[in-house]
Design a protein around this motif. Structure first.
Motif, PDB file in Angstrom:
ATOM      1  N   ARG A 149      -5.228  14.528  -0.358  1.00 58.76           N
ATOM      2  CA  ARG A 149      -5.899  14.759   0.926  1.00 58.76           C
ATOM      3  C   ARG A 149      -5.173  15.814   1.735  1.00 58.76           C
ATOM      4  NH1 ARG A 149      -6.725   9.405   3.985  1.00 58.76           N
ATOM      5  NH2 ARG A 149      -4.601   9.881   4.566  1.00 58.76           N
ATOM      6  N   GLU A 150      -3.858  15.765   1.710  1.00 57.62           N
ATOM      7  CA  GLU A 150      -3.055  16.740   2.453  1.00 57.62           C
ATOM      8  C   GLU A 150      -3.219  18.148   1.877  1.00 57.62           C
ATOM      9  OE1 GLU A 150       1.611  17.164   2.946  1.00 57.62           O
ATOM     10  OE2 GLU A 150       0.819  15.388   3.970  1.00 57.62           O
ATOM     11  N   ILE A 207       0.845  -1.207   0.000  1.00 61.90           N
ATOM     12  CA  ILE A 207       0.000   0.000   0.000  1.00 61.90           C
ATOM     13  C   ILE A 207       0.873   1.247   0.000  1.00 61.90           C
ATOM     14  CG2 ILE A 207      -1.608   1.373   1.401  1.00 61.90           C
ATOM     15  CD1 ILE A 207      -2.910  -1.280   2.272  1.00 61.90           C
ATOM     16  N   GLU A 208       1.882   1.294   0.855  1.00 61.83           N
ATOM     17  CA  GLU A 208       2.758   2.464   0.942  1.00 61.83           C
ATOM     18  C   GLU A 208       3.521   2.719  -0.352  1.00 61.83           C
ATOM     19  OE1 GLU A 208       5.201   1.736   4.355  1.00 61.83           O
ATOM     20  OE2 GLU A 208       3.768   2.700   5.705  1.00 61.83           O
ATOM     21  N   GLN A 209       3.828   1.657  -1.095  1.00 58.54           N
ATOM     22  CA  GLN A 209       4.584   1.806  -2.336  1.00 58.54           C
ATOM     23  C   GLN A 209       3.684   2.049  -3.555  1.00 58.54           C
ATOM     24  OE1 GLN A 209       6.821  -1.811  -2.323  1.00 58.54           O
ATOM     25  NE2 GLN A 209       8.274  -1.077  -0.785  1.00 58.54           N
ATOM     26  N   LYS A 239       0.119   7.188  -2.811  1.00 54.92           N
ATOM     27  CA  LYS A 239       0.866   8.437  -2.706  1.00 54.92           C
ATOM     28  C   LYS A 239       0.046   9.599  -3.250  1.00 54.92           C
ATOM     29  CE  LYS A 239       5.260   6.100  -2.704  1.00 54.92           C
ATOM     30  NZ  LYS A 239       6.500   5.797  -3.368  1.00 54.92           N
ATOM     31  N   GLU A 240      -0.700   9.353  -4.331  1.00 50.41           N
ATOM     32  CA  GLU A 240      -1.586  10.380  -4.897  1.00 50.41           C
ATOM     33  C   GLU A 240      -2.692  10.734  -3.903  1.00 50.41           C
ATOM     34  OE1 GLU A 240      -4.987  10.719  -8.372  1.00 50.41           O
ATOM     35  OE2 GLU A 240      -3.610   9.021  -8.388  1.00 50.41           O
ATOM     36  N   LEU A 251     -10.717   6.327  -4.133  1.00 54.23           N
ATOM     37  CA  LEU A 251      -9.288   6.032  -4.294  1.00 54.23           C
ATOM     38  C   LEU A 251      -8.843   4.985  -3.292  1.00 54.23           C
ATOM     39  CD1 LEU A 251      -7.721   9.552  -4.921  1.00 54.23           C
ATOM     40  CD2 LEU A 251      -7.526   7.576  -6.401  1.00 54.23           C
ATOM     41  N   ASN A 252      -9.330   5.079  -2.077  1.00 53.53           N
ATOM     42  CA  ASN A 252      -8.961   4.125  -1.027  1.00 53.53           C
ATOM     43  C   ASN A 252      -9.423   2.715  -1.399  1.00 53.53           C
ATOM     44  OD1 ASN A 252      -7.828   3.468   1.468  1.00 53.53           O
ATOM     45  ND2 ASN A 252      -9.806   3.649   2.502  1.00 53.53           N
ATOM     46  N   ARG A 253     -10.652   2.590  -1.884  1.00 54.84           N
ATOM     47  CA  ARG A 253     -11.158   1.269  -2.293  1.00 54.84           C
ATOM     48  C   ARG A 253     -10.347   0.707  -3.464  1.00 54.84           C
ATOM     49  NH1 ARG A 253     -16.084   3.549  -0.795  1.00 54.84           N
ATOM     50  NH2 ARG A 253     -16.537   4.354  -2.882  1.00 54.84           N
TER      51      ARG A 253
END
Length: 102
Positions: free
Chosen positions: A22-23, A9-11, A16-17, A93-95
């Motif tokens: 969100r940030e 997930i982190e990679q 990352k998008e 995006l999360n799904r």
């Protein structure tokens, strides 16, 4: 979930998008709220006669009351804007990320 899924997930470029979008959005809304509060404080400091002016000559209500209420309501509105986008675009995006890594 195990550590390998977390690493995947982190990679993931979509993750990352998601984090970047969100940030940026959270910072944008924070800056808007900060600007509104700073503007209100500056109005109190440098133009208190505006806030102390009556809405109309017969009214006991001054402009400070609706402006202050508007400031409080703007916090709720900006929170609603964030929640709407989070429940829409960010959740999609999360799904997609979770579906891809599993």
């Amino acid at each position: 979930m195990n550590d390998s899924i977390y690493r995947r997930i982190e990679q993931n470029p979509q993750f990352k998008e998601l984090v970047a979008k969100r940030e940026r959005f959270a910072w944008l809304l924070s800056l808007i709220m900060l600007g509104l509060y700073a503007g209100f404080i500056l109005l109190i400091a440098f133009a208190p006669h505006i806030l102390g002016a009556r809405i109309n000559p017969d009214s006991p209500i001054t402009w400070g009351i609706p402006i202050g209420v508007g400031l409080i309501l703007s916090a709720f509105i900006l929170t609603g804007v964030y929640v709407r986008r989070a429940n829409g675009e960010f959740d999609q995006l999360n799904r997609a990320i979770l579906k891809e890594v599993q």
